[in-house]
Structures are given as structure tokens and as C-alpha cells.
Design an enzyme around this catalytic site. Structure first.
Site, PDB file in Angstrom:
ATOM      1  N   HIS A  69      34.553  44.109  30.522  1.00  0.00           N
ATOM      2  CA  HIS A  69      33.553  43.150  31.022  1.00  0.00           C
ATOM      3  C   HIS A  69      32.277  43.902  31.362  1.00  0.00           C
ATOM      4  O   HIS A  69      32.310  45.056  31.796  1.00  0.00           O
ATOM      5  CB  HIS A  69      34.091  42.355  32.220  1.00  0.00           C
ATOM      6  CG  HIS A  69      34.429  43.168  33.433  1.00  0.00           C
ATOM      7  ND1 HIS A  69      33.492  43.531  34.369  1.00  0.00           N
ATOM      8  CD2 HIS A  69      35.600  43.682  33.882  1.00  0.00           C
ATOM      9  CE1 HIS A  69      34.065  44.216  35.343  1.00  0.00           C
ATOM     10  NE2 HIS A  69      35.352  44.337  35.067  1.00  0.00           N
ATOM     11  N   ASP A  71      29.863  42.538  33.410  1.00  0.00           N
ATOM     12  CA  ASP A  71      29.285  42.105  34.686  1.00  0.00           C
ATOM     13  C   ASP A  71      29.783  42.996  35.823  1.00  0.00           C
ATOM     14  O   ASP A  71      30.738  43.773  35.663  1.00  0.00           O
ATOM     15  CB  ASP A  71      29.622  40.639  34.981  1.00  0.00           C
ATOM     16  CG  ASP A  71      31.119  40.378  35.116  1.00  0.00           C
ATOM     17  OD1 ASP A  71      31.893  40.939  34.312  1.00  0.00           O
ATOM     18  OD2 ASP A  71      31.513  39.633  36.033  1.00  0.00           O
ATOM     19  N   ASP A  95      33.760  50.219  37.866  1.00  0.00           N
ATOM     20  CA  ASP A  95      34.253  48.908  37.434  1.00  0.00           C
ATOM     21  C   ASP A  95      33.117  48.095  36.832  1.00  0.00           C
ATOM     22  O   ASP A  95      32.479  47.346  37.533  1.00  0.00           O
ATOM     23  CB  ASP A  95      34.882  48.207  38.638  1.00  0.00           C
ATOM     24  CG  ASP A  95      35.567  46.917  38.271  1.00  0.00           C
ATOM     25  OD1 ASP A  95      35.726  46.640  37.074  1.00  0.00           O
ATOM     26  OD2 ASP A  95      35.922  46.160  39.183  1.00  0.00           O
ATOM     27  N   GLU A 124      33.629  38.368  34.528  1.00  0.00           N
ATOM     28  CA  GLU A 124      35.020  38.701  34.902  1.00  0.00           C
ATOM     29  C   GLU A 124      35.194  38.721  36.403  1.00  0.00           C
ATOM     30  O   GLU A 124      36.277  38.459  36.911  1.00  0.00           O
ATOM     31  CB  GLU A 124      35.412  40.066  34.321  1.00  0.00           C
ATOM     32  CG  GLU A 124      36.898  40.397  34.458  1.00  0.00           C
ATOM     33  CD  GLU A 124      37.289  41.031  35.787  1.00  0.00           C
ATOM     34  OE1 GLU A 124      38.493  41.020  36.117  1.00  0.00           O
ATOM     35  OE2 GLU A 124      36.406  41.516  36.511  1.00  0.00           O
ATOM     36  N   GLU A 125      34.113  39.063  37.119  1.00  0.00           N
ATOM     37  CA  GLU A 125      34.245  39.321  38.567  1.00  0.00           C
ATOM     38  C   GLU A 125      34.171  38.052  39.414  1.00  0.00           C
ATOM     39  O   GLU A 125      34.095  38.131  40.628  1.00  0.00           O
ATOM     40  CB  GLU A 125      33.147  40.297  39.017  1.00  0.00           C
ATOM     41  CG  GLU A 125      33.225  41.684  38.366  1.00  0.00           C
ATOM     42  CD  GLU A 125      34.364  42.531  38.914  1.00  0.00           C
ATOM     43  OE1 GLU A 125      35.194  42.007  39.681  1.00  0.00           O
ATOM     44  OE2 GLU A 125      34.431  43.720  38.559  1.00  0.00           O
ATOM     45  N   GLU A 153      39.441  48.634  32.036  1.00  0.00           N
ATOM     46  CA  GLU A 153      39.261  48.513  33.491  1.00  0.00           C
ATOM     47  C   GLU A 153      39.625  49.845  34.152  1.00  0.00           C
ATOM     48  O   GLU A 153      40.397  50.633  33.602  1.00  0.00           O
ATOM     49  CB  GLU A 153      40.199  47.432  34.031  1.00  0.00           C
ATOM     50  CG  GLU A 153      39.793  46.017  33.706  1.00  0.00           C
ATOM     51  CD  GLU A 153      38.750  45.441  34.669  1.00  0.00           C
ATOM     52  OE1 GLU A 153      38.196  46.208  35.491  1.00  0.00           O
ATOM     53  OE2 GLU A 153      38.500  44.234  34.575  1.00  0.00           O
ATOM     54  N   HIS A 327      33.970  47.984  43.564  1.00  0.00           N
ATOM     55  CA  HIS A 327      33.463  46.947  44.483  1.00  0.00           C
ATOM     56  C   HIS A 327      32.988  47.512  45.821  1.00  0.00           C
ATOM     57  O   HIS A 327      32.722  46.749  46.746  1.00  0.00           O
ATOM     58  CB  HIS A 327      34.500  45.830  44.737  1.00  0.00           C
ATOM     59  CG  HIS A 327      34.987  45.150  43.496  1.00  0.00           C
ATOM     60  ND1 HIS A 327      35.742  43.992  43.520  1.00  0.00           N
ATOM     61  CD2 HIS A 327      34.836  45.445  42.184  1.00  0.00           C
ATOM     62  CE1 HIS A 327      36.037  43.620  42.279  1.00  0.00           C
ATOM     63  NE2 HIS A 327      35.500  44.505  41.450  1.00  0.00           N
TER      64      HIS A 327
HETATM   65 ZN   LIG Z   1      36.676  45.118  36.488  1.00  0.00          ZN
END
Ligand SMILES: [Zn+2]
Length: 357
Positions: A69, A71, A95, A124-125, A153, A327
């Protein structure tokens, strides 16, 4: 901003990080990726919204899907990226723009030993319904077809195979409402749920071996409701259970198991998502595991690999990022790990024996 795929993978990752792409605002990055890939004559490039798919068509015996992903979670004052002591810091470094950087370097392979499909997807997030990968499975499932999928990932470079499924069900005990001063005229549904709780307490979850990986199940109450008023014998009590099941069971089989555990009660399925088999016994996946090295482990949460599994493909997570810092404001990735990931993936996709059945 333009992407130069000739840059080393660390510098390329930094460029990707510096093109901000919080979920829902991936257009600039998707445009840059599409533009860079369209310059490569050996790839067919497709676009759906802010998802970009690029494919080789060499007539190889196997096709591998490599997905990531593009994003990120919201920026936390951690852009632009910066490099310090061999670490690249910034939003999305771990990530999973380091994984996307490796994907883009692999796009340069003009004669890989397997046909390749690269998937770069949006959203995705955030809530699953907006997932770009889910959208592609509905609008263009043929773009995603293949024999094996690697989702890059963050896993610290390890292979995390498959994922567990999850379902929620409501178990209901019925009673008869009455005034609590004359309780013998009613049947107390909250008391009636006691056997359900007892079966949960005594439940022994399975830890099955699936395609060589040890999964670990759980069946737990995650909610209970019942009661009408302080002077009423309740006529209904509902326990919500969450069953995290290994990917050797379908949702239907998992639900049948829950019904069996709570035999005699009313059991209703409220929602569920299937798991994904790691498929590490498949020749194509076994070759991947051999090239990447390390000891593969089972993925116990639910991840996007299940979307590939739903299309009939074994799938694993394997990317250079560190999941522990994903994150976070201090998100970072080891530049050496990105180089290592690129090296091992390249070896897997170029080794001479590869791709033969
Ligand atoms: Zn991810």
C-alpha cells in the site's frame, strides 16, 4: 516530484516518503509511480483510482504478485524524511514505503524467472471498505491473478505466512420475564447463560500446524448484555464471542464449530473474515522461503494477504520495515534492511532454477 528508479533503494525510499500520501490523498504518489513505470517497456501498466498495477508478460510457468500500500497514517510532524546513523526516519518509512521502494527496484528486472505483477494500492490504513486492494478484487480481479503473493508490509524481513480468520457470533439464552418479587413465575435468562460462560472458560483452543506454520486460535467472550430493570427477571441474555481461527478452516467450518461448542443455544453469526493459508508447501512459496531465509512464522492478526487467499492464492507478508515502530512519530527503517530485502527478493526472482515446476 519525479521518481528516479535508478537511485539506490534507500534514496528511492526517502523520495517516496517525501511525497506525502496520507490515506485518501495518494494521487501525487500514485501519479509519480505510474509515470516511472510507464517508462519501462517490459511492463504493462494499469491504473484504477489511486492504485497502480504493473505486469510482465514473459510466458513464465509461474506468476508472482508483489503488493504494497502506498498510503500512510497521518503525518506526525515527521516529514520530510531524514537519515541518521543508518536509519531513515519519517512517516511511512517502515509502514511501508521501504517495501514499496523494494517493489519499485524489482520493477526494473526485465527478465525475471517468474512473471511478476506489482500492485501499489491506496487506502490500506483506514476502514476496510475503502481499501484499494478490496476495490481491485471487485473491479479487476484478473489484474491480481497469480500463483503466490508477497505483501511487503513491515515484518523485519521475516516471512509471516497466511493469517488467521475472525468471526463474531451472538449466543442467546431465552427466559421468561416476571416480577422479581415472584421470580418463580419466570425463567432468568442471565442465569441461563451460565453454561455458555462455563464452556468458554473450559474451552481448549487449537494450535494447528497449517502448511508448516503453527497457528494459535482463541474463542472468547467480548461482550455480554442482559437485564430489563432492577425489579424484573430478565427474559434474554446475549453473549458475543469472537473466534480467531486458523486458516485450515473456512468461515462456514469455523461457524459450525462455534455452533457445536454452544450446542443447545441459539447461535447467530454477526460478521466474519476468512483467514489465509500460508501455502509454504507450494513449490513457488517454498522457493521464496528458501531465498529469504529465517524461520517463517504464522501471522496471527488479520491482514490483506487474506484478500489474495480469497482469490485462491497463498500469500505471505515479508517486508524490510520494523512493525514495532509503524504508526509512531519516531517511525524509521534500517537502510541496511531495505538493501537486504532488495537483494534477497532479487535473488529469488533471478536465480537460474527459479520458476521451473
Ligand atoms: Zn501497512
Amino acid at each position: 516530484m519525479r521518481l528516479d528508479l535508478a537511485e539506490d533503494v534507500g534514496a528511492l525510499t526517502a523520495r517516496l516518503v517525501d511525497i506525502e500520501s496520507v490515506s485518501g490523498a495518494e494521487k501525487a504518489l500514485a501519479d509519480a509511480i505510474e509515470e516511472a513505470l510507464r517508462a519501462l517497456p517490459h511492463l504493462t501498466v494499469l491504473r484504477d483510482g489511486d492504485a497502480v498495477v504493473a505486469r510482465t508478460d514473459l510466458g513464465r510457468a509461474e506468476r508472482v504478485v508483489i503488493a504494497g500500500h502506498i498510503d500512510t497514517v497521518p503525518v506526525a510532524g515527521n516529514l520530510p524524511s531524514r537519515t541518521e546513523d543508518g536509519m531513515l526516519y519519517g512517516c511511512g518509512t517502515s509502514d511501508m514505503k521501504s517495501g514499496v521502494g523494494v517493489q519499485l527496484k524489482l520493477c526494473l528486472l526485465a527478465a525475471p524467472n517468474r512473471d511478476l505483477t506489482f500492485v501499489f494500492y491506496d487506502c490500506e490504513e483506514i476502514e476496510a471498505e475503502r481499501s484499494g486492494l478490496l476495490r481491485l478484487t471487485r473491479t479487476h480481479p484478473e489484474w491480481l491473478a497469480g500463483d503466490f503473493a508477497v505483501v511487503m508490509e513491515p515484518t523485519d524481513g521475516l516471512i509471516e505466512g497466511g493469517c488467521q480468520g475472525t468471526l463474531r457470533a451472538e449466543i442467546t439464552a431465552k427466559g421468561v420475564r416476571a416480577h422479581s418479587a415472584r421470580s418463580w413465575e419466570g425463567v432468568n435468562a442471565v442465569h441461563g447463560i451460565a453454561p455458555v460462560l462455563d464452556r468458554l472458560v473450559r474451552y481448549e483452543p487449537r494450535s494447528p500446524l497449517v502448511d508448516g506454520l503453527r497457528f494459535r486460535e482463541g474463542l472468547n467472550a467480548v461482550g455480554v448484555r442482559g437485564g430489563v430493570a432492577g425489579n424484573v427477571i430478565p427474559d434474554e441474555c446475549v453473549v458475543t464471542v469472537n473466534y480467531r481461527f486458523a486458516p485450515d478452516r473456512t468461515i462456514e467450518e469455523a461457524f459450525a464449530h462455534v455452533c457445536e461448542v454452544f450446542d443447545g443455544f441459539d447461535v447467530r453469526l454477526t460478521d466474519g473474515s476468512p483467514g489465509a493459508r500460508p501455502g509454504l508447501n507450494d513449490p513457488v512459496a517454498a522457493a521464496f522461503a528458501a531465498a529469504i531465509g529465517g524461520t517463517p512464522r504464522a501471522k496471527l492478526g488479520w491482514t490483506d494477504v487474506a484478500r489474495f487467499s480469497a482469490l485462491g492464492m497463498p500469500a505471505v507478508n515479508c517486508g524490510p520495515g520494523n512493525p514495532d515502530v509503524a504508526h509512531t512519530a519516531g517511525e524509521s527503517v534500517s537502510l541496511a534492511k531495505i538493501v537486504e530485502s532488495e537483494r534477497r527478493m532479487t535473488e529469488w526472482l533471478t536465480e537460474e532454477s527459479g520458476g521451473r515446476r
